[in-house]
Design an enzyme around this catalytic site. Structure first.
Site, PDB file in Angstrom:
ATOM      1  N   HIS A   1       0.828  -1.398   0.124  1.00 48.49           N
ATOM      2  CA  HIS A   1      -0.048  -0.036   0.038  1.00 48.49           C
ATOM      3  C   HIS A   1       0.907   1.257  -0.178  1.00 48.49           C
ATOM      4  CE1 HIS A   1      -3.076  -2.836   2.212  1.00 48.49           C
ATOM      5  NE2 HIS A   1      -3.399  -2.434   1.008  1.00 48.49           N
TER       6      HIS A   1
ATOM      7  N   GLY B   1      15.545  -0.225   5.143  1.00 52.85           N
ATOM      8  CA  GLY B   1      14.720   0.675   4.075  1.00 52.85           C
ATOM      9  C   GLY B   1      14.316   1.978   4.834  1.00 52.85           C
TER      10      GLY B   1
ATOM     11  N   ASP C   1      11.988   4.014   5.306  1.00 51.93           N
ATOM     12  CA  ASP C   1      10.679   3.902   5.881  1.00 51.93           C
ATOM     13  C   ASP C   1      10.850   3.430   7.443  1.00 51.93           C
ATOM     14  OD1 ASP C   1      10.930   1.146   5.020  1.00 51.93           O
ATOM     15  OD2 ASP C   1       9.010   0.746   5.480  1.00 51.93           O
TER      16      ASP C   1
ATOM     17  N   THR D   1       3.684  -5.409   4.911  1.00 48.82           N
ATOM     18  CA  THR D   1       3.644  -6.654   4.230  1.00 48.82           C
ATOM     19  C   THR D   1       4.570  -7.540   4.947  1.00 48.82           C
ATOM     20  OG1 THR D   1       3.748  -5.159   2.108  1.00 48.82           O
ATOM     21  CG2 THR D   1       4.607  -7.543   1.993  1.00 48.82           C
TER      22      THR D   1
END
Length: 260
Positions: A11, A109, A111, A134
Site C-alpha cells: 500500500h 529501508g 521507512d 507486508t
C-alpha cells in the site's frame, strides 16, 4: 500544506499536514506499473475531492519508498507536476538525525529510519517499533536515538494468503476477533490462530529485544504502526502505544530538517 507519501510494498499511504496535524489521509494500492502521469492523476483526484482542502495548495512534499521502480516514477511525478514545490525524498544524503548502527546501513529501508525518527521524537528511547505491513518489522532504537537493529517476520496478510493457498479446505477469512480462543468452526479457528498467534509472536520477540536493548526492559517503549496493527494491538501485552501515522509524522520531521 505538506503532503507526505509513504510508498510500501503493498500500500501507499498519503497524508496531508496542516502544521503538525494530519488533516486528511488516503491509502491506495502500490502498483509498480503506474507511470508518473498515472500517479499524478490519482494524486490530483484525491486532493481535488477532499472538502478539507478548500482550495489550499500543496507547498511541500515528503516522500519515502521501499519500491525502487515506484520511487523513480514518484520522482518524475514530482518533477513534472510539482516542479515549483519543494520535495524531500528520503535517500542517502538526506538528513534524518538517526545514526544507523548496522553492518550495512544501505540495507535498512528508508521507512524504517523515518519510523525511528518519529518514535524518538514522540516517545524517546530506547524503543521498539512494530510495523505491521507486508512484513512484520521490529526496529530497535537505543536510548541515544540510534537505529541499532531489526527483526523481520512474515506479515499477517502474507501468512493468511499462504495458508489459504496451501490448505485444500482452508480459505481467506475476515480478520476479526473470534468469539473465543478455542474455536467451534473453521473460520473462527483461522481467525483465532491468526490474531492470537501474531499477538504471541509480537510479545515473544519484543520481550527478547527489550532484554538486549536496555538493562531494565520496562524502560523500552513499544510502538505499533502499520495497516494491520489494529488487529493485534488490543491482544498484545507488550505494545504500549499505537500510532497509525508514525511514518507520515517522521516524513514531516525529515522535511523540516532538510528545508529549514
Amino acid at each position: 500544506m505538506l503532503l507526505a507519501i509513504d510508498v510500501g510494498n503493498t500500500h501507499t499511504v498519503l497524508g496531508l499536514f496542516e502544521g503538525d496535524e494530519v488533516i486528511e489521509h488516503w491509502r491506495i494500492a502500490t502498483d509498480a506499473r503506474r507511470t508518473a502521469d498515472e500517479i499524478a492523476v490519482v494524486l490530483q483526484g484525491l486532493l481535488g475531492q477532499s472538502p478539507l482542502l478548500k482550495g489550499a495548495d500543496v507547498d511541500g512534499i515528503a516522500l519515502c519508498s521501499t519500491v525502487p521502480s515506484v520511487l523513480n516514477e514518484m520522482r518524475e511525478m514530482c518533477r513534472r507536476y510539482y516542479g515549483d514545490v519543494t520535495a524531500v525524498i528520503v535517500e542517502p544524503g538526506v538528513r534524518t538525525g538517526v545514526p544507523v548502527r548496522m553492518d550495512n546501513p544501505k540495507e535498512v529501508g528508508s521507512d524504517r529510519i523515518v519510523n525511528a525518527l518519529a518514535a524518538i521524537q514522540l516517545y524517546g528511547g530506547p524503543c521498539v517499533i512494530v510495523d505491521f505491513g507486508t512484513a512484520t518489522s521490529f526496529d530497535a532504537v537505543s536510548a541515544k536515538g540510534e537505529y541499532v537493529g531489526a527483526v523481520t517476520a512474515p506479515g499477517i496478510e502474507i501468512s493468511v494468503d499462504a495458508l489459504a493457498a496451501a490448505g485444500a479446505q482452508l480459505h481467506k477469512v475476515e480478520l476479526v476477533r473470534p468469539r473465543s480462543v478455542i474455536a467451534k468452526n473453521t473460520v473462527e479457528a483461522l481467525q483465532s490462530g491468526i490474531i492470537y498467534g501474531f499477538a504471541g509472536q509480537v510479545d515473544g520477540i519484543v520481550e527478547r529485544m527489550a532484554a538486549e536493548l536496555a538493562d531494565d526492559p520496562d524502560d523500552v517503549t513499544v510502538v505499533a504502526t502499520g495497516s494491520a496493527a489494529p488487529l493485534v494491538v488490543s491482544e498484545s501485552a507488550s505494545i504500549d502505544v499505537h500510532e497509525p501515522w508514525l511514518t507520515l509524522i517522521g516524513l514531516r520531521l525529515i522535511y523540516h530538517r532538510n528545508t529549514m
